[in-house]
Design a protein around this motif. Structure first.
Motif, short mmCIF file in Angstrom:
data_model
loop_
_atom_site.label_atom_id
_atom_site.label_comp_id
_atom_site.label_asym_id
_atom_site.label_seq_id
_atom_site.Cartn_x
_atom_site.Cartn_y
_atom_site.Cartn_z
N ARG A 244 0.86 -1.19 0.00
CA ARG A 244 0.00 0.00 0.00
C ARG A 244 0.90 1.24 0.00
NH1 ARG A 244 -3.97 -1.10 4.12
NH2 ARG A 244 -5.37 -1.93 2.54
N ASN A 245 1.44 1.52 -1.17
CA ASN A 245 2.47 2.55 -1.32
C ASN A 245 1.93 3.70 -2.17
OD1 ASN A 245 4.85 3.99 -2.33
ND2 ASN A 245 6.04 2.29 -1.50
N PRO A 246 2.12 4.96 -1.72
CA PRO A 246 1.58 6.11 -2.46
C PRO A 246 2.48 6.60 -3.59
CG PRO A 246 2.58 6.88 -0.44
CD PRO A 246 2.73 5.38 -0.44
N SER A 247 3.30 5.73 -4.16
CA SER A 247 4.29 6.17 -5.16
C SER A 247 3.64 6.78 -6.39
CB SER A 247 5.18 4.99 -5.57
OG SER A 247 4.40 3.92 -6.07
N ILE A 248 2.47 6.29 -6.81
CA ILE A 248 1.80 6.86 -7.99
C ILE A 248 1.42 8.32 -7.71
CG2 ILE A 248 -0.29 6.79 -9.41
CD1 ILE A 248 -0.16 3.80 -9.40
N LEU A 249 0.91 8.58 -6.52
CA LEU A 249 0.56 9.96 -6.16
C LEU A 249 1.80 10.84 -6.16
CD1 LEU A 249 -1.71 11.91 -4.84
CD2 LEU A 249 -0.37 11.49 -2.77
N LEU A 250 2.88 10.37 -5.56
CA LEU A 250 4.10 11.17 -5.47
C LEU A 250 4.67 11.47 -6.85
CD1 LEU A 250 5.83 9.39 -2.43
CD2 LEU A 250 4.31 11.38 -2.41
N GLN A 251 4.64 10.47 -7.72
CA GLN A 251 5.15 10.68 -9.08
C GLN A 251 4.26 11.64 -9.86
OE1 GLN A 251 5.79 7.07 -11.30
NE2 GLN A 251 6.48 8.15 -13.13
N ALA A 252 2.95 11.52 -9.64
CA ALA A 252 2.00 12.42 -10.31
C ALA A 252 2.25 13.87 -9.90
CB ALA A 252 0.56 12.01 -9.99
N LEU A 253 2.46 14.09 -8.62
CA LEU A 253 2.73 15.44 -8.13
C LEU A 253 4.05 15.97 -8.67
CD1 LEU A 253 1.50 15.06 -4.45
CD2 LEU A 253 0.44 16.45 -6.25
N GLN A 254 5.06 15.11 -8.72
CA GLN A 254 6.36 15.51 -9.29
C GLN A 254 6.18 16.00 -10.73
OE1 GLN A 254 8.97 12.37 -10.62
NE2 GLN A 254 10.77 13.40 -9.74
N ASN A 255 5.43 15.24 -11.53
CA ASN A 255 5.22 15.61 -12.93
C ASN A 255 4.43 16.91 -13.07
OD1 ASN A 255 6.54 13.26 -13.60
ND2 ASN A 255 4.68 12.10 -14.10
N LEU A 256 3.38 17.06 -12.26
CA LEU A 256 2.53 18.25 -12.35
C LEU A 256 3.27 19.52 -11.92
CD1 LEU A 256 -0.81 16.72 -11.02
CD2 LEU A 256 -0.33 17.44 -13.37
N ILE A 257 4.11 19.39 -10.91
CA ILE A 257 4.90 20.55 -10.46
C ILE A 257 5.97 20.88 -11.50
CG2 ILE A 257 6.60 21.30 -8.74
CD1 ILE A 257 4.91 19.74 -6.65
N LYS A 258 6.59 19.85 -12.05
CA LYS A 258 7.65 20.05 -13.04
C LYS A 258 7.12 20.75 -14.29
CE LYS A 258 11.33 17.46 -15.34
NZ LYS A 258 11.93 16.10 -15.55
N THR A 259 5.86 20.43 -14.68
CA THR A 259 5.27 21.03 -15.88
C THR A 259 4.52 22.32 -15.59
OG1 THR A 259 3.31 19.61 -15.62
CG2 THR A 259 5.07 18.82 -17.08
N GLY A 260 4.52 22.73 -14.32
CA GLY A 260 3.89 23.99 -13.95
C GLY A 260 2.37 23.94 -13.81
N LYS A 261 1.80 22.76 -13.83
CA LYS A 261 0.34 22.63 -13.70
C LYS A 261 -0.11 22.76 -12.25
CE LYS A 261 -0.19 19.91 -17.92
NZ LYS A 261 -0.57 18.61 -18.51
N ILE A 262 0.81 22.51 -11.31
CA ILE A 262 0.56 22.76 -9.89
C ILE A 262 1.77 23.52 -9.34
CG2 ILE A 262 0.45 21.69 -7.59
CD1 ILE A 262 -1.31 19.52 -8.69
N TYR A 286 11.40 11.74 -5.06
CA TYR A 286 10.65 12.36 -6.16
C TYR A 286 10.83 13.89 -6.20
CZ TYR A 286 8.29 7.94 -7.14
OH TYR A 286 8.01 6.64 -7.50
N GLY A 287 11.65 14.43 -5.31
CA GLY A 287 11.93 15.85 -5.31
C GLY A 287 10.79 16.72 -4.80
N ILE A 288 9.93 16.15 -3.95
CA ILE A 288 8.79 16.92 -3.43
C ILE A 288 8.72 16.84 -1.90
CG2 ILE A 288 7.39 16.76 -5.54
CD1 ILE A 288 5.89 14.43 -4.22
N ALA A 289 9.86 16.70 -1.26
CA ALA A 289 9.89 16.58 0.21
C ALA A 289 9.29 17.80 0.90
CB ALA A 289 11.33 16.37 0.68
N ASP A 290 9.35 18.95 0.24
CA ASP A 290 8.85 20.18 0.85
C ASP A 290 7.32 20.25 0.89
OD1 ASP A 290 9.15 20.30 -1.98
OD2 ASP A 290 8.74 22.45 -1.91
N ILE A 291 6.64 19.41 0.13
CA ILE A 291 5.17 19.46 0.13
C ILE A 291 4.54 18.23 0.77
CG2 ILE A 291 5.20 20.87 -1.97
CD1 ILE A 291 4.00 18.32 -3.40
N VAL A 292 5.37 17.35 1.33
CA VAL A 292 4.88 16.13 1.98
C VAL A 292 5.22 16.16 3.46
CG1 VAL A 292 5.04 13.61 2.08
CG2 VAL A 292 5.02 14.76 -0.14
#
Length: 415
Positions: A244-262, A286-292
């Motif tokens: 039960r790992n949230p890796s899909i969520l973390l990767q999704a957030l990484q992509n959305l932040i990288k593309t400027g959508k979030i 995933y480079g999003i430690a500041d938002i988790v």
């Protein structure tokens, strides 16, 4: 006059186990349908709620240490001596409890049976309902049924006993024990139709009822659209790095932040529960430690408040055989909060159907689906500082404890 039920459960509030939530809903709402519930349990971890008729017994000897080192629990342990069986049965319970089959609570058996016999003599219940798990509750009920064949026994399952286990020597032994135990049951119940079909296959001569878990309607929030300074996503409950790992969520957030959508300054994802600090390392990867954020375990009252004040609630669907046909107890708690649910997992099954039926959220099977719903909710939040809840109350209330109690009552009346 109310008909009486002897309800055998190992977990009951103040315990926060999933079994305790189902048990509380049963005891609280069965009186609405003409039943008085007498709860039989081992000694609880705190003072029981006075609205319930609870008989506490001595816990298994193997489970006593926490009581001995806590002064308040030690006092409560002394209060359980009123239902102590004869000394030879207590000796038996100690050695029986040392053999961890079918579970670590089997040492409770003599204490529970002795107390139940007293209850039956004094209260004369028409029905026994046993709450699985642990399986020991069904074994207690089976012994009582053999002594009192005139009492109707419904064996209730929250999870299957042996139906989805890997074949092994222990599984074969427990399957035999299960059949010996349940042959005395008048009827069986379980939480989903798929599981009911599997149970019916093993017990073709029994009536098997589908009775889902639910939420307490007293905790349900209506028209809940909180305004927050950040787009807050919360996960409350258990996680597992393997299943039960949230890796899909973390990767999704990484992509959305990288593309400027979030924009990262506008979002926060917070996890609550035991032993989940590893999620911070994954977020760093995933480079999003500041938002988790990981906030550890909180008491239930706090958790309910956190859920109600989140913009979205995260549900990570466990991978594994049979998981797609079950509904975790967490989903019902989420339903009561009145906030949108983001469910993530390759297998959908029951959860996808529930979310479609109630409009309480969406199930995402892939990374792209997860990104799409996150982006949609984020845009809503940017506009209003709130994500609109679209759950349909009429459909959601079908999963309340009142409806659960109605189904139990119908099962008992149909026999």
């Amino acid at each position: 006059m109310l008909r009486k039920i002897l309800y055998i459960t190992y977990h009951f509030p103040p315990s926060t186990k999933v079994g305790a939530i189902r048990a509380k809903g049963f005891a609280r709402y069965m009186p609405c349908f003409g039943w008085h519930v007498i709860v039989l349990s081992p000694l609880l971890s705190g003072k029981p709620d006075g609205q319930f008729h609870i008989v506490e017994t001595h816990p298994p000897y193997q489970k006593i240490p926490p009581y001995l080192f806590n002064p308040n629990l030690r006092k409560r342990l002394k209060s359980a001596v009123g239902y102590l069986p004869p000394i030879h049965q207590r000796i038996y319970s100690f050695f029986r409890g040392a053999i961890d089959v079918p579970d670590s609570r089997i040492g409770w058996l003599p204490f529970a049976v002795y107390a139940a016999e007293t209850i039956i003599k004094e209260e004369k219940p028409q029905v026994i309902v046993s709450n699985f798990g642990p399986a020991s509750c069904h074994i207690v009920a089976s012994q009582l049924k053999k002594s009192h064949p005139e009492i109707f026994w419904l064996a209730d399952f929250r999870d299957p006993w042996t139906q989805f286990r890997k074949n092994s020597l222990r599984t074969r032994f427990e399957k035999s024990l299960e059949h010996k135990t349940l042959k005395y049951a008048d009827a069986l119940s379980i939480v989903s139709q798929y599981l009911a079909n599997a149970l019916q296959k093993d017990y073709p001569d029994k009536k098997v009822y589908t009775i889902p878990n639910g939420f307490d309607p007293a905790e349900m929030v209506i028209d809940n659209n909180p305004v927050t300074d950040k787009f807050v996503i919360s996960h409350t409950g258990s996680l597992n790095r393997k299943f039960r790992n949230p890796s899909i969520l973390l990767q999704a957030l990484q992509n959305l932040i990288k593309t400027g959508k979030i924009e990262r300054q506008h979002i926060m994802v917070t996890f609550y529960g035991h032993d989940q600090s590893w999620v911070l390392k994954d977020a760093c990867k995933y480079g999003i430690a500041d938002i988790v954020s990981y906030q550890g375990a909180k008491d239930r009252k706090e958790i309910l408040e956190i859920q109600r004040n989140s913009q979205a609630l995260l549900l990570i669907w466990r991978s594994g055989k049979g998981e797609e046909v079950t509904l975790t107890g967490k989903i019902f708690e989420y339903l009561a909060s009145g906030r949108p649910i983001i469910s993530i997992g390759e297998n959908a099954g029951e959860i996808e159907y529930l979310l479609q039926q109630t409009h309480a959220g969406i199930h995402c099977k892939t990374l792209s689906e997860t990104q799409a719903i996150l982006c949609k909710m984020y845009q809503q939040w940017l506009k209003n500082h709130s994500v609109e809840y679209q759950g349909v109350k009429q459909e959601i209330t079908k999963y309340s404890h009142i409806e659960m109690a109605r189904r139990f009552s119908q099962a008992l009346e149909n026999g």
